[in-house]
Write a protein that holds these residues in place. Structure first.
Motif, PDB file in Angstrom:
ATOM      1  N   ARG A  57       0.784  -1.232   0.000  1.00 30.46           N
ATOM      2  CA  ARG A  57       0.000   0.000   0.000  1.00 30.46           C
ATOM      3  C   ARG A  57       0.820   1.288   0.000  1.00 30.46           C
ATOM      4  O   ARG A  57       1.986   1.301   0.354  1.00 30.46           O
ATOM      5  CB  ARG A  57      -0.887   0.036   1.253  1.00 30.46           C
ATOM      6  N   GLY A  58       0.145   2.368  -0.353  1.00 29.49           N
ATOM      7  CA  GLY A  58       0.706   3.697  -0.242  1.00 29.49           C
ATOM      8  C   GLY A  58      -0.140   4.521   0.716  1.00 29.49           C
ATOM      9  O   GLY A  58      -0.951   3.980   1.467  1.00 29.49           O
ATOM     10  N   CYS A  59       0.016   5.850   0.665  1.00 26.19           N
ATOM     11  CA  CYS A  59      -0.628   6.690   1.671  1.00 26.19           C
ATOM     12  C   CYS A  59      -1.727   7.562   1.077  1.00 26.19           C
ATOM     13  O   CYS A  59      -1.938   7.607  -0.124  1.00 26.19           O
ATOM     14  CB  CYS A  59       0.421   7.569   2.341  1.00 26.19           C
ATOM     15  N   SER A  60      -2.400   8.278   1.959  1.00 24.68           N
ATOM     16  CA  SER A  60      -3.522   9.125   1.585  1.00 24.68           C
ATOM     17  C   SER A  60      -3.090  10.254   0.631  1.00 24.68           C
ATOM     18  O   SER A  60      -3.773  10.580  -0.341  1.00 24.68           O
ATOM     19  CB  SER A  60      -4.111   9.686   2.874  1.00 24.68           C
ATOM     20  N   ALA A  62      -0.690  10.089  -1.489  1.00 24.73           N
ATOM     21  CA  ALA A  62      -0.489   9.483  -2.810  1.00 24.73           C
ATOM     22  C   ALA A  62      -1.816   9.392  -3.555  1.00 24.73           C
ATOM     23  O   ALA A  62      -1.894   9.695  -4.748  1.00 24.73           O
ATOM     24  CB  ALA A  62       0.139   8.098  -2.667  1.00 24.73           C
ATOM     25  N   GLY A  63      -2.862   8.978  -2.846  1.00 23.52           N
ATOM     26  CA  GLY A  63      -4.172   8.823  -3.487  1.00 23.52           C
ATOM     27  C   GLY A  63      -4.774  10.141  -3.909  1.00 23.52           C
ATOM     28  O   GLY A  63      -5.442  10.246  -4.937  1.00 23.52           O
ATOM     29  N   CYS A 181      -4.960  15.904   3.165  1.00 20.80           N
ATOM     30  CA  CYS A 181      -4.687  14.526   2.738  1.00 20.80           C
ATOM     31  C   CYS A 181      -3.390  14.026   3.351  1.00 20.80           C
ATOM     32  O   CYS A 181      -2.626  13.317   2.693  1.00 20.80           O
ATOM     33  CB  CYS A 181      -4.626  14.459   1.210  1.00 20.80           C
ATOM     34  N   SER A 188      -4.966   3.851   3.735  1.00 13.97           N
ATOM     35  CA  SER A 188      -4.314   3.627   2.437  1.00 13.97           C
ATOM     36  C   SER A 188      -4.566   4.818   1.520  1.00 13.97           C
ATOM     37  O   SER A 188      -5.123   5.833   1.942  1.00 13.97           O
ATOM     38  CB  SER A 188      -4.915   2.386   1.773  1.00 13.97           C
ATOM     39  N   GLN A 189      -4.239   4.662   0.254  1.00 14.23           N
ATOM     40  CA  GLN A 189      -4.537   5.662  -0.768  1.00 14.23           C
ATOM     41  C   GLN A 189      -6.023   6.001  -0.794  1.00 14.23           C
ATOM     42  O   GLN A 189      -6.424   7.106  -1.157  1.00 14.23           O
ATOM     43  CB  GLN A 189      -4.205   5.113  -2.166  1.00 14.23           C
ATOM     44  N   HIS A 193      -8.335   9.442  -2.066  1.00 14.97           N
ATOM     45  CA  HIS A 193      -9.300   9.579  -3.173  1.00 14.97           C
ATOM     46  C   HIS A 193     -10.536  10.334  -2.684  1.00 14.97           C
ATOM     47  O   HIS A 193     -11.033  11.234  -3.349  1.00 14.97           O
ATOM     48  CB  HIS A 193      -9.787   8.212  -3.670  1.00 14.97           C
ATOM     49  N   SER A 273     -11.815   4.815  -6.847  1.00 18.56           N
ATOM     50  CA  SER A 273     -11.212   6.119  -6.609  1.00 18.56           C
ATOM     51  C   SER A 273     -12.176   7.280  -6.810  1.00 18.56           C
ATOM     52  O   SER A 273     -11.865   8.390  -6.411  1.00 18.56           O
ATOM     53  CB  SER A 273     -10.020   6.306  -7.547  1.00 18.56           C
TER      54      SER A 273
END
Ligand code: CFM
Ligand code: HCA
Length: 540
Positions: A57-60, A62-63, A181, A188-189, A193, A273
């Motif tokens: 996973r990535g982060c918020s 990133a999303g 964000c 997660s991302q 979104h 997303s």
């Protein structure tokens, strides 16, 4: 050819769980399920990753900044935070723009950051943020500036929304809005979104009422122009005579967002997303939404037909059939060539929140089976295939989605199709509410794994020996060192487009090359090596 024998999936699951401490095993067990398309089991998703597990996973941030706002060319995306957050997000996603695209500014290749230092952490960074906005404004005179908060901003309490408001008033002709964000918001991302959808809806959508013409007007939601996918979809829509008002957000401009509420239908590629945007636009402006999928030739044909059916126009329906008939022969001839070499090969897909499902279509067209798949950050609806209304909280003024109805002008924004029309269409074969997730499309006994860990993917590969594994850059070389080719379904390994008919052809050819290359047989997986080799590895 000899029939390949597979280990029993529930034994694989047990083996994966066995290494974990009991508490961890108990939690992971809920996210690793044996699929049954007839009786969809519950899968635990969108929960916090267990600390210490290597997640994909990535982060918020990133999303929000990278995924949803990143592909829009004429908004200055200003990151408020330490330089690393900006630098490492600079041009890392393959959103394309092209020289013959709409006129005007393109800031996508730039990297804007407040470059926060220790001193700002201690004394606050709002002053620096104002300066950075002023500087960006003086240099570029952009139509809009988006401010993206990184982790420290939330921790020290800088109010990016107040700064945005103040600078919007000071500058007068620049739309400025902030996004809370911070990377740690959510699990997660996916949280990013949601934050992106809310702020774009609140500050941008609906600002330009101009009717720009076109008979069949749609917005394309959740298509981010990775590897030029949006170009291929735009080509198809144009060929059919369908007008694209706005794209959220591949190959888009802020002007498109401002005008997007004039469309008659929202079609959604990546539901994960952008479903919030779709629901808000339906509630406030009466624009219905419908899921489509342009990944796979058959899926693309189906999606074009669904759009044409929605508009209930004979000419459009005939035109769509003509386009499909024109596009399909090349697709068929490539499949015919490739199929004998790809048939029966095995794939595994662990990506994001929609591609791990969508790309199974393309593998299916190649006669390949998906043995195991999962999302990094999908929610239960993305797996189980139910259409749920997300619980949307926009901000303190607009507490929930229902309140949007109050702010809409009922004279101007009537539902584009009444509930009766939609019911009739359903009877005639077009259910616009139809929404299939990953699990109804996967075979019984396949393993569905949410937020797969590094250890679990290693076990899967060891036990099943798939012919191809699909994930991202962090996974690529680890997997290839096990002798299994990895196809990046985020960046397409710098290839693509893979959407639409031309994209399908590109994909078939790339996959054929990957699964039939003999180079992978030359690599010994760690578990195939003798003790000495392993020791060497460990001391390295
Ligand atoms: Fe949607 Fe995406 Fe995806 Fe996604 Fe992403 Fe992406 Fe992805 Mo990487 S929006 S969920 S957050 S289709 S960036 S363009 S490729 S993980 S499967
Ligand atoms: C992100 C972006 C990403 C990463 C891709 C990868 C993308 O999640 O921050 O891991 O290879 O598609 O660019 O998903």
């Amino acid at each position: 050819e000899p029939v390949r024998k597979f280990p029993d999936p529930s034994a694989v699951r047990d083996e994966m769980l066995q290494k974990y401490p009991p508490k961890v095993a108990k939690k992971r067990a809920k996210s690793i399920v044996l699929n049954d398309p007839e009786e969809i089991p519950q899968v635990q998703a969108n929960t916090r990753t267990i600390p210490g597990i290597i997640t994909q996973r990535g982060c918020s941030y990133a999303g929000c900044k990278g995924v949803v706002l990143g592909p829009t060319r004429d908004i200055v995306n200003l990151v408020h935070g330490p330089i690393g957050c900006s630098f490492y997000a600079w041009l890392t996603r393959r959103n394309q723009t092209r020289p013959d695209g709409p006129e005007g500014a393109n800031y996508m290749t730039y990297c804007f950051s407040t470059d926060m230092q220790e001193e700002h952490i201690v004394f606050g960074g709002e002053k620096k943020l104002k300066q950075a906005i002023q500087e960006a404004y003086d240099l570029f005179h952009p139509k809009a500036i988006g401010i993206f908060s990184t982790c420290p901003v939330g921790l020290i309490g800088d109010d990016v929304h107040a700064v945005a408001r103040e600078m919007r008033e000071t500058l007068g002709d620049c739309n400025i809005f902030g996004f809370s964000c911070e990377g740690y918001k959510g699990v997660s991302q996916s949280a990013g979104h949601h934050i992106a959808n809310n702020q774009v809806f609140k500050h941008v959508v609906g600002l330009d009422d101009t009717d720009k013409g076109g008979k069949f007007k749609i917005n394309m939601l959740g298509e981010y122009n990775i590897g030029g996918d949006a170009f291929e979809i735009e080509r198809l829509l144009e060929k059919c005579g369908i007008t694209l008002v706005a794209s959220f957000s591949g190959n888009s401009t802020i002007g498109q967002f401002e005008n997007s509420h004039t469309a008659d239908l929202n079609v959604i590629m990546c539901h994960r997303s952008i479903n919030y945007m779709a629901e808000m636009m339906e509630t406030k402006y009466g624009i219905p939404w419908m899921k489509v999928n342009f990944i796979g030739a058959e899926a693309s044909a189906k999606s074009l037909r669904r759009i044409a059916r929605y508009f209930e126009d004979d000419e459009l329906m005939a035109r769509v059939e003509e386009v499909i008939a024109e596009e399909m022969p090349v697709v068929r001839s490539v499949v015919e060539d490739v199929y004998p070499r790809t048939k029966g090969k095995l794939a595994m897909l662990f990506v994001g929140g929609s591609r791990a499902h969508h790309y199974q279509e393309l593998f299916g067209e190649l006669g390949m089976e998906t043995l195991s798949a999962g999302y990094e950050f999908g929610h239960r609806d993305d797996y189980e295939g139910r259409r749920v209304i997300p619980s949307i909280k926009i901000d303190a003024d607009t507490k929930n989605i229902e309140e949007l109805k109050v702010t809409a002008d009922p004279e101007r924004y009537r539902p584009r199709k009444s509930e009766e029309d939609l019911a009739r269409l359903k009877e005639e074969g077009l259910d616009i509410r139809e929404y299939e997730g990953m699990m109804p499309d996967m075979k019984k006994g396949t393993l569905v794994i949410d937020d797969i860990s590094h250890y679990e993917s290693e076990k899967l590969i060891e036990l099943y020996k798939p012919d191809i594994f699909c994930a991202g850059i962090k996974e690529k070389y680890v997997v290839q060192k096990m002798g299994v080719p990895l196809k990046q379904l985020h960046s397409y390994d710098y290839g693509g487009p893979y959407a639409g008919f031309t994209g399908a052809v590109n994909f078939y050819k790339d996959i054929d090359r990957m699964v039939n290359s003999r180079v992978w047989k030359l690599i010994q997986a760690p578990w195939e090596e003798d003790g000495a080799a392993l020791e060497l590895e460990a001391s390295y």
